[in-house]
Design a protein around this motif. Structure first.
Motif, short mmCIF file in Angstrom:
data_model
loop_
_atom_site.label_atom_id
_atom_site.label_comp_id
_atom_site.label_asym_id
_atom_site.label_seq_id
_atom_site.Cartn_x
_atom_site.Cartn_y
_atom_site.Cartn_z
N ILE A 118 7.70 13.56 -1.07
CA ILE A 118 7.00 13.65 -2.02
C ILE A 118 7.54 12.65 -2.97
CG2 ILE A 118 6.68 15.26 -4.10
CD1 ILE A 118 6.71 17.56 -1.99
N GLY A 119 8.85 12.48 -3.40
CA GLY A 119 9.53 11.56 -4.15
C GLY A 119 8.76 10.05 -3.69
N ALA A 120 9.00 9.93 -2.43
CA ALA A 120 8.37 8.63 -2.24
C ALA A 120 6.98 8.27 -2.34
CB ALA A 120 8.72 8.13 -0.47
N THR A 121 6.27 9.32 -2.25
CA THR A 121 4.69 9.10 -2.71
C THR A 121 4.70 8.95 -4.21
OG1 THR A 121 4.14 10.59 -0.78
CG2 THR A 121 2.63 10.49 -2.51
N MET A 122 5.67 9.83 -5.03
CA MET A 122 5.30 9.69 -6.27
C MET A 122 5.79 8.07 -6.68
SD MET A 122 6.61 13.10 -8.22
CE MET A 122 6.34 12.34 -9.69
N ARG A 123 6.93 7.58 -6.09
CA ARG A 123 7.11 6.05 -6.46
C ARG A 123 6.24 5.10 -6.27
NH1 ARG A 123 7.94 1.48 -6.60
NH2 ARG A 123 9.58 0.20 -6.13
N THR A 136 2.93 5.48 -5.57
CA THR A 136 1.63 5.59 -6.09
C THR A 136 1.77 5.59 -7.81
OG1 THR A 136 1.89 8.01 -6.21
CG2 THR A 136 0.96 7.13 -4.64
N GLY A 137 3.08 5.62 -8.47
CA GLY A 137 3.39 5.40 -9.77
C GLY A 137 2.88 6.85 -10.33
N ALA A 138 2.93 7.70 -9.67
CA ALA A 138 2.68 9.10 -10.38
C ALA A 138 3.83 9.45 -11.13
CB ALA A 138 2.40 9.93 -9.00
N GLY A 139 5.26 8.92 -11.01
CA GLY A 139 5.95 9.21 -11.95
C GLY A 139 5.87 8.61 -13.50
N LEU A 140 4.93 7.80 -13.59
CA LEU A 140 4.65 7.37 -14.98
C LEU A 140 3.63 8.25 -15.59
CD1 LEU A 140 4.92 3.66 -13.90
CD2 LEU A 140 6.66 4.85 -14.85
N ALA A 141 2.95 9.41 -15.00
CA ALA A 141 1.96 10.11 -15.54
C ALA A 141 2.26 10.56 -17.06
CB ALA A 141 1.55 11.32 -14.69
N ILE A 142 3.28 10.53 -17.34
CA ILE A 142 3.64 10.98 -18.72
C ILE A 142 4.60 9.96 -19.15
CG2 ILE A 142 4.50 12.65 -20.35
CD1 ILE A 142 4.22 14.76 -18.03
N PRO A 199 0.87 -1.13 -0.04
CA PRO A 199 -0.07 0.01 -0.21
C PRO A 199 0.94 1.39 0.00
CG PRO A 199 0.11 -0.97 2.13
CD PRO A 199 0.86 -2.08 1.28
N ALA A 200 0.36 2.27 -0.61
CA ALA A 200 1.30 3.54 -0.96
C ALA A 200 1.66 4.17 0.33
CB ALA A 200 0.70 4.57 -1.92
N SER A 201 0.61 4.36 1.34
CA SER A 201 0.78 5.01 2.55
C SER A 201 1.97 4.44 3.38
CB SER A 201 -0.35 5.13 3.12
OG SER A 201 -0.82 3.80 3.59
N ILE A 202 1.89 2.80 3.55
CA ILE A 202 2.63 2.28 4.31
C ILE A 202 4.14 2.23 3.67
CG2 ILE A 202 3.37 0.07 5.43
CD1 ILE A 202 0.37 -0.44 5.76
N SER A 203 4.10 2.14 2.14
CA SER A 203 5.41 2.13 1.80
C SER A 203 6.07 3.52 1.73
CB SER A 203 5.25 1.84 0.41
OG SER A 203 4.81 0.46 -0.01
N THR A 204 5.29 4.55 1.59
CA THR A 204 5.96 5.99 1.86
C THR A 204 6.47 6.21 3.15
OG1 THR A 204 4.50 6.74 0.01
CG2 THR A 204 5.40 8.58 1.53
#
Length: 150
Positions: A133-138, A140-146, A64-69
């Protein structure tokens, strides 16, 4: 790519770090006369135990993103604690790094030192915020938005 191999390697390294942190906390309790330093050692041990619990929950609940972050953020806190312990037990720190015994011998005005401490604190907080912020992006896969960038 590495799957189970990477995960198992991570667990082995984390177990070794945990064992070494137990040794560090006990050593500080037996050798260092400074109470705050002994507490710092036990705080590092508590952080590494919490890190292990978060790592276990991450695996148990399938990343889960919250625990991983939180797991990533606490890793940086633990790293900072161990760096602080290394600094505060260094021979230079114990010797006072050549501090002047007379405040008149200090070359900077007190206001400059206060401003520098404020800037250092703010910078540390901003860098840690960027890490989160970087951990959250990592996680949640947000770095793959583009997907086609760069």
């Amino acid at each position: 790519m590495g799957g189970i191999f990477y995960e198992h390697g991570h667990r082995l390294i984390a177990s070794t770090v945990g064992l070494l942190t137990i040794v560090l906390a006990v050593w500080l309790s037996l050798v260092d006369p400074r109470r705050w330093m002994r507490r710092l050692g036990w705080t590092a041990l508590a952080a590494v135990i919490a890190q292990g619990v978060l790592g276990g929950l991450t695996v148990l609940f399938f990343l889960p993103a919250s625990i991983s972050t939180a797991h990533a953020g606490l890793a940086e806190v633990f790293f900072g604690l161990t760096i602080a312990i290394a600094l505060f037990t260094s021979p230079g720190w114990m010797a006072g790094y050549g501090r002047a015994s007379d405040p008149a011998d200090i070359p900077q005005p007190l206001e400059l030192m206060t401003d520098a401490a404020s800037v250092a604190t703010a910078t540390t907080a901003l860098v840690y915020g960027q890490i989160l912020i970087g951990a959250t992006m990592r996680h949640t896969g947000a770095g793959l938005a583009i997907p086609d960038f760069p």
